[in-house]
Structure formats: structure tokens, C-alpha cells
Scaffold this motif. Structure first.
Motif, PDB file in Angstrom:
ATOM      1  N   LEU A   4       4.389  -5.505  -9.585  1.00  0.00           N
ATOM      2  CA  LEU A   4       4.574  -4.047  -9.383  1.00  0.00           C
ATOM      3  C   LEU A   4       4.499  -3.515 -11.184  1.00  0.00           C
ATOM      4  N   TYR A   5       4.081  -4.749 -12.534  1.00  0.00           N
ATOM      5  CA  TYR A   5       4.373  -3.533 -13.675  1.00  0.00           C
ATOM      6  C   TYR A   5       3.504  -5.188 -14.719  1.00  0.00           C
ATOM      7  N   PHE A   6       3.905  -5.178 -15.578  1.00  0.00           N
ATOM      8  CA  PHE A   6       3.898  -6.181 -17.054  1.00  0.00           C
ATOM      9  C   PHE A   6       5.111  -5.303 -17.500  1.00  0.00           C
ATOM     10  N   THR A   7       5.999  -5.852 -17.898  1.00  0.00           N
ATOM     11  CA  THR A   7       6.860  -5.193 -19.002  1.00  0.00           C
ATOM     12  C   THR A   7       6.498  -5.370 -21.012  1.00  0.00           C
ATOM     13  N   GLN A   8       6.716  -4.284 -21.681  1.00  0.00           N
ATOM     14  CA  GLN A   8       6.921  -4.364 -22.440  1.00  0.00           C
ATOM     15  C   GLN A   8       7.940  -4.265 -23.610  1.00  0.00           C
ATOM     16  N   ALA A  39      14.286  -0.247  -6.518  1.00  0.00           N
ATOM     17  CA  ALA A  39      15.001  -0.620  -4.940  1.00  0.00           C
ATOM     18  C   ALA A  39      14.766   0.910  -4.015  1.00  0.00           C
ATOM     19  N   GLN A  40      15.589   2.301  -4.748  1.00  0.00           N
ATOM     20  CA  GLN A  40      15.398   3.298  -3.676  1.00  0.00           C
ATOM     21  C   GLN A  40      14.526   3.893  -4.329  1.00  0.00           C
ATOM     22  N   TYR A  41      13.389   3.812  -4.452  1.00  0.00           N
ATOM     23  CA  TYR A  41      11.946   3.692  -5.065  1.00  0.00           C
ATOM     24  C   TYR A  41      11.372   3.751  -3.552  1.00  0.00           C
ATOM     25  N   ILE A  42      11.411   2.207  -3.622  1.00  0.00           N
ATOM     26  CA  ILE A  42      10.356   0.949  -2.499  1.00  0.00           C
ATOM     27  C   ILE A  42      10.951   1.425  -1.311  1.00  0.00           C
ATOM     28  N   GLN A  43      12.752   2.222  -0.776  1.00  0.00           N
ATOM     29  CA  GLN A  43      12.896   1.997   0.573  1.00  0.00           C
ATOM     30  C   GLN A  43      12.391   3.408   0.587  1.00  0.00           C
ATOM     31  N   ASP A  44      12.161   4.139   0.197  1.00  0.00           N
ATOM     32  CA  ASP A  44      12.194   5.804  -0.313  1.00  0.00           C
ATOM     33  C   ASP A  44      10.370   5.942   0.426  1.00  0.00           C
ATOM     34  N   VAL A  45       9.381   5.269  -0.094  1.00  0.00           N
ATOM     35  CA  VAL A  45       7.762   5.031   0.095  1.00  0.00           C
ATOM     36  C   VAL A  45       8.255   4.388   1.048  1.00  0.00           C
ATOM     37  N   CYS A  46       8.289   3.446   1.546  1.00  0.00           N
ATOM     38  CA  CYS A  46       8.107   2.317   2.982  1.00  0.00           C
ATOM     39  C   CYS A  46       8.632   3.079   4.293  1.00  0.00           C
ATOM     40  N   ALA A  48       1.076  -0.863   0.087  1.00  0.00           N
ATOM     41  CA  ALA A  48      -0.333  -0.098   0.191  1.00  0.00           C
ATOM     42  C   ALA A  48       0.941   1.403   0.188  1.00  0.00           C
ATOM     43  N   CYS A  49       2.111   1.035   0.135  1.00  0.00           N
ATOM     44  CA  CYS A  49       2.976   2.685   0.148  1.00  0.00           C
ATOM     45  C   CYS A  49       3.145   2.577  -1.579  1.00  0.00           C
ATOM     46  N   ILE A  50       3.311   1.643  -2.472  1.00  0.00           N
ATOM     47  CA  ILE A  50       3.444   2.462  -3.502  1.00  0.00           C
ATOM     48  C   ILE A  50       2.659   2.206  -4.625  1.00  0.00           C
ATOM     49  N   ASP A  51       2.707   3.443  -4.573  1.00  0.00           N
ATOM     50  CA  ASP A  51       2.371   4.064  -6.479  1.00  0.00           C
ATOM     51  C   ASP A  51       2.715   3.522  -7.644  1.00  0.00           C
ATOM     52  N   ARG A  52       1.897   2.657  -7.863  1.00  0.00           N
ATOM     53  CA  ARG A  52       2.513   1.569  -9.276  1.00  0.00           C
ATOM     54  C   ARG A  52       2.916   2.456 -10.454  1.00  0.00           C
ATOM     55  N   GLU A  53       1.541   4.091 -10.714  1.00  0.00           N
ATOM     56  CA  GLU A  53       1.912   4.469 -11.730  1.00  0.00           C
ATOM     57  C   GLU A  53       3.056   5.594 -11.777  1.00  0.00           C
ATOM     58  N   ASN A  54       2.929   6.040 -10.513  1.00  0.00           N
ATOM     59  CA  ASN A  54       4.094   6.943 -10.163  1.00  0.00           C
ATOM     60  C   ASN A  54       5.144   6.726 -10.093  1.00  0.00           C
ATOM     61  N   PHE A  55       5.473   5.221  -9.481  1.00  0.00           N
ATOM     62  CA  PHE A  55       6.750   4.109  -9.772  1.00  0.00           C
ATOM     63  C   PHE A  55       6.818   4.363 -11.056  1.00  0.00           C
ATOM     64  N   VAL A  56       6.095   3.349 -12.443  1.00  0.00           N
ATOM     65  CA  VAL A  56       5.890   2.943 -13.215  1.00  0.00           C
ATOM     66  C   VAL A  56       7.001   4.543 -14.118  1.00  0.00           C
ATOM     67  N   ASN A  57       6.263   5.328 -13.665  1.00  0.00           N
ATOM     68  CA  ASN A  57       7.088   6.952 -14.533  1.00  0.00           C
ATOM     69  C   ASN A  57       8.045   7.528 -14.103  1.00  0.00           C
ATOM     70  N   SER A  58       8.148   7.259 -12.841  1.00  0.00           N
ATOM     71  CA  SER A  58       9.683   8.134 -12.260  1.00  0.00           C
ATOM     72  C   SER A  58      10.703   7.001 -12.333  1.00  0.00           C
ATOM     73  N   VAL A  59      10.518   5.916 -12.342  1.00  0.00           N
ATOM     74  CA  VAL A  59      11.802   5.059 -12.793  1.00  0.00           C
ATOM     75  C   VAL A  59      11.888   4.345 -13.803  1.00  0.00           C
ATOM     76  N   TYR A  60      11.074   4.068 -14.844  1.00  0.00           N
ATOM     77  CA  TYR A  60      10.944   3.222 -15.860  1.00  0.00           C
ATOM     78  C   TYR A  60       9.993   4.563 -17.017  1.00  0.00           C
ATOM     79  N   GLY A  61       9.592   5.852 -17.080  1.00  0.00           N
ATOM     80  CA  GLY A  61       9.277   6.766 -17.793  1.00  0.00           C
ATOM     81  C   GLY A  61       8.346   6.349 -18.948  1.00  0.00           C
TER      82      GLY A  61
END
Length: 541
Positions: free
Chosen positions: A507-511, A398-405, A308-321
Motif C-alpha cells: 500500500l505505502y511506504f512511511t516516514q 480498514a473502512q476504506y478498504i471495505q468500501d472500495v472492495c 485493483a479496487c484500491i486507489d493508493r494515492e487517494n487512500f494515502v491522502n484521505s486516510v493519512y493526509g
């Protein structure tokens, strides 16, 4: 030379002769030409170098991109089709249980003939070794042996325990390829940690410089050698994504797997996307890094608090563009087996305890519930480890997960393992709490993601030390389902059980995306099998 007025006539004549001879030599075949034609060379880079080329040990793309070229099993998967390999033909019984393969006259590059018994021996070795790849022999294993026999030198009969709709894909995998059991028995795992002495594929590995380059050249004894067009394949180990991009733009490599953070940079430069069917997630262990952290990992409220700490949309956008699809499911929509087709087209819905958007209020409530159940407080809660490879983007993730938790007081320490030894280290029983992980399909069926969570020596057992009798029962039922509707119900039930009780936080599915230099043809990127399939590729310009 015309300005050298004092040159003696005899020296001028000698120089003219030398120049003429040089011109003649330049026109003759050399290492850069063959029969008067330029050699066809394919060059590409990988961020991870294989620590072993053992086809029975691993199926990572950095491995199969090599093993798929230097070894060949009964059949080969190429451009989405099952093609003959060491088997020139085969029959399948009406009940889909018995497969009979007729082998061609073929040999290893040391002239040792390949026989039906070699396949039986190879599969029995895999079963005996019980590596994670041994799961693919479960379909035809009886009492610890492959239910297969050599009818004669060139006829192989395999009997399955139950019908498997994708069995020909299994026979195309590196796990079921023929291996030299005699060579392995001589030196063990070390046999595959350098250039193998015996190969039977379209190419031979001729050079392997650690953390530098692997060179492949055509196998002149390959049964279909006339279809092999490249004279040389060079695979460079380049850990840095930006360096790989620069090499492609400078013409030093011919093919580039575009880093997921740079998709937008290449939209107008011929970028090509393909469905790789992979999922990425946080996995956790039942034993934890310590006995104390293990108590928290066994508490579902704690796991849901982390999620619940992880915003998956924000995670994908900020880490993987924004390159990937955030998800709270485990099986990608591209997987088949649902009502006779893809999951995304089947109309099924998956109940998940996780949410796409972060919810810090829920996260705090779940954490408080976990602390109360464990008789702990926020002050006594231990620090947890998050294992990750040294790839730059994985470090950022990993740093993203560390920060949100940390927002709700869950302290996470990042534990970095080199990419080259990441999976081998975890396989050896390395104790950790969480790990950034992902998996791709071995076969084009949902079971490729779900089967590995049951069985001794398989993924969940090896890397997370997790097992559930209830999950195992649903999986067993799925193999003998009476029809597509029942199997779909079983697949949904397995995924929902895994999400609510298993050791994963999706967390996410890839292409995936790639670029190729001009003039190359018939090179494929695949969702299953060798990710990069170049064995029958060509260079026409």
C-alpha cells in the motif's frame, strides 16, 4: 498574617520559626532535586503497551523502546553507529566468517557476572524456542545449535555459515542480546510479563503499572553509567493520539511522535521528520478464516481484483493526509544491498502486477476470472474478514478498504483486535483472511524485508502460513552471491516473486515525524534498532 492583629506574640514567634524551617527544607535535596540540581526526567507516551519484555520474542518499537534501555548485548547501535556494549573489543577474520568478542567485566543488577557462555546459552535458548526472532541466529546455526563457543569466561567466538555484510547490526539487535536463561527456565514466558528480576542495561525498570506507566531509573552498576544523564524516564500508555498531542502541548510529556494524520498541523511548530524505512500492506493467509475463503485467497486473479479496487494515492491522502508514499513495491527505497548502496539510488526497476491508481474495470475482470475458475458466482462468494487493531487510524484505513472492495461486490467484515494483543493473537494461529500490517527494518539491508518470507517459524510461516521452495532457492542464492551485481539481481528477483506469488498487497511506504520539548539533546530516532534512543540523552534546560 499581618492582618491578624489579635495574634499573641508567642504564636507569632512560633509561626516565624515554622516558616524559617520550611524555607530551609525547600532548599534541601528532595525527590525533585539531587545534589541541589533539578532531576532530569524524560516523559513520553506510547499507544501500545508491551505485553512482554522478552527480547527473544518481539522487536516492535513499543518493546524495543524499553528493552533497548534495560538490556544490552555485545554491542549497541546508537545514532547510526555500532558502539561497544558487553563486548569492549572484537576482531573479524579476513574471510568475514569468524567474529571474536572480548567481554568486559560486567554483571547483572543482581551481581551475577556476565560470561561468554551466557551468550552461547542465550542463543541456544532462542534457537530452541523458535520464535520469529530466531531467524537472526540462522547465520550461525549448525545442527540446531549456535556455532559459537566460549574460549574462556570473557572471550566469545562466533562462526558464520556465510559472510553477512550487516552482521554487526545483528549483534546489536535485541534478538541476540544476552538473557538470563536460568530465570526464563524457572517461570517461562511469565518472567518477562512483569519487571524482570535481572537487567544489565543503562537503565532499570523500577515500576510497571499495566496500561498506565512504566518507570525507568539509571542502573548504578552499568559499565558506562557516567554517560547516563536522565534520573528518570516515564513511559505512559495513551492509546488516543489526540490525547497524546494535548499532553505534549500542555507540557505533560516532553516528546511526541506526531500522528500521521496531523503532520500538516505541526509544520510551523518545529516538526522533525526521519526515515523509518517501513512498509505497510494488506497480508493474507493460505488457510483463510474458513476453508471456503481460503480457495479465493489462493487465486491470484482474486488477489489482483482486491488490489485493483484500491486507489493508493487517494487512500494515502484521505486516510493519512498525504503523509506517506503510495507504492506497489514491497522493499522501501531506503533499503541497502543494491549495487553496494540504497535501492533508490541503484537504478533497479521492480516489475509489479499491481497499480497505484484504482482500475475498477480491471478489478471486475479479475474477479470474474476468479469466480469462473472457482466455479462460483457473485451471489455465492463468501464474506471475507479484514483483521485490524483498534487504533483509530487503522480502523479508518480498514473502512476504506471495505468500501472500495464493495464496489465490485467483494464483501469484507472488519475484525478488530486490541492493539496490545494484536500480534500475539495472530501468532497463536488465529484464522483470518486479510490483515492490515506493516513492517520496519531490523537491519539496514533489503534482506530484513525479504528473509522473513522463508523459514519455519518466521513471519510468513507464522502469520500467513505461506512457503515457496522457489522463493527459498533465490534467497539462499543471494547469501552466496559472488558480487554486488549478482546479489542485486537476486534481491530484485525475490521482490518480484513475492509481489506476483506471495501473500501481500503493498500500500505505502512511511516516514515518521516527531516533536521534542526545548532543552533536550542527544535523543535519536532510528530506522533500525530502538526507534526512540534516549539512553545517553540529556536535559540541559
Amino acid at each position: 498574617m499581618g492582618n491578624m492583629k489579635q495574634m499573641k506574640k508567642v504564636l507569632a514567634v512560633a509561626l516565624a520559626v515554622v516558616m524559617a524551617l520550611t524555607a530551609l527544607v525547600a532548599c534541601a535535596p528532595s525527590s525533585a532535586s539531587e545534589g541541589g540540581e533539578a532531576k532530569k526526567v524524560l516523559r513520553f507516551a506510547t499507544t501500545t503497551e508491551p505485553t512482554s519484555l522478552d527480547p527473544q520474542l518481539g522487536s516492535g518499537t513499543w518493546i524495543t523502546n524499553v528493552t533497548g534501555a534495560i538490556f544490552e548485548g555485545l554491542v549497541r547501535r546508537y545514532n547510526g553507529e555500532i558502539l561497544p556494549g558487553m563486548a569492549e573489543s572484537w576482531e573479524i577474520s579476513d574471510d568475514n566468517l569468524t567474529y571474536t568478542f572480548h567481554l568486559r567485566d560486567a554483571s547483572w543488577n543482581d551481581d551475577e557476572p556476565i560470561t561468554a557462555q551466557d551468550f552461547v546459552d542465550s542463543w541456544n535458548l532462542l534457537i530452541q524456542r523458535a520464535t520469529p526472532m530466531a531467524q537472526f541466529t540462522d547465520y550461525f546455526t549448525v545442527d540446531g545449535k549456535a556455532n559459537a563457543r566460549a574460549v574462556d569466561e570473557k572471550t566469545l567466538e562466533v562462526t558464520l555459515n556465510y559472510p553477512v555484510p550487516f552482521m554487526m547490526e545483528v549483534f546489536a539487535m535485541s534478538a541476540t542480546t544476552v538473557v538470563r536463561t536460568d530465570k526464563y527456565e524457572e517461570t517461562g514466558d511469565a518472567y518477562y510479563q512483569s519487571v524482570p528480576a535481572a537487567m544489565n542495561g543503562p537503565f532499570l525498570l523500577t515500576e510497571w503499572k499495566a496500561n498506565d506507566i512504566m518507570v525507568l531509573e539509571p542502573n548504578p552498576d552499568y559499565w558506562d553509567a557516567e554517560k547516563v544523564n536522565f534520573n528518570r524516564v516515564e513511559i505512559y500508555t495513551v492509546k488516543d493520539d489526540t490525547t497524546q498531542v494535548n499532553m505534549f502541548e500542555n507540557g505533560e510529556i516532553d516528546l511526541l511522535t506526531v500522528p500521521d494524520t496531523m503532520y500538516g498541523d505541526f509544520e510551523d511548530k518545529g516538526i522533525m521528520y526521519y526515515e523509518d524505512g517501513s512498509n505497510f500492506y494488506i497480508q493474507f493467509t493460505t488457510d483463510g478464516q474458513t476453508d471456503e475463503t481460503a480457495k479465493y485467497l489462493a487465486n491470484r486473479d482474486f488477489i489482483e481484483a482486491v488490489s485493483a479496487c484500491i486507489d493508493r494515492e487517494n487512500f494515502v491522502n484521505s486516510v493519512y493526509g498525504g503523509a506517506y508514499q503510495p507504492t506497489v513495491e514491497f522493499v522501501p527505497g531506503s533499503s541497502t544491498g543494491y549495487n553496494g548502496g540504497k535501492k533508490s539510488d541503484s537504478g533497479v526497476t521492480i516489475g509489479s502486477p499491481f497499480t497505484i491508481k484504482a482500475d475498477l474495470v480491471k478489478a471486475q475482470e479479475k474477479l470474474d476470472a476468479a469466480l469462473e475458475a472457482l466455479g462460483a458466482t457473485a451471489d455465492t462468494m463468501p464474506t471475507f474478514t479484514l483483521v485490524v487493531s483498534d487504533a483509530a487510524v487503522r480502523q479508518t484505513a480498514a473502512q476504506y478498504i471495505q468500501d472500495v472492495c464493495a464496489q465490485i461486490g467483494i464483501q469484507i467484515e472488519i475484525d478488530t483486535i486490541p492493539s496490545a494483543t494484536f500480534w500475539s493473537t495472530l501468532r497463536e494461529g488465529y484464522r483470518y483472511d486479510f490483515a492490515m500490517a506493516g513492517s520496519g527494518p531490523d537491519v539496514d539491508d533489503a534482506s530484513t524485508f525479504l528473509k522473513v518470507f522463508d523459514g519455519e517459524g518466521l513471519y510468513a510461516d507464522t502469520f500467513m502460513r505461506w512457503h515457496s521452495d522457489e522463493y527459498a532457492t533465490i534467497l539462499a542464492d543471494s547469501w552466496v552471491a559472488a558480487d554486488d551485481a549478482q546479489r542485486t539481481e537476486d534481491l530484485v528477483a525475490m521482490e518480484e516473486y513475492l509481489l506476483s506469488n506471495g501473500p501481500v498487497i503493498p500500500l505505502y511506504f512511511t516516514q515518521a515525524a516527531w516533536l521534542m520539548a526545548d532543552g533536550f539533546t542527544n535523543i535519536n530516532r532510528n530506522m533500525t534498532g530502538a526507534d526512540l534512543d534516549y539512553v545517553f540523552g540529556d536535559k540541559t534546560a
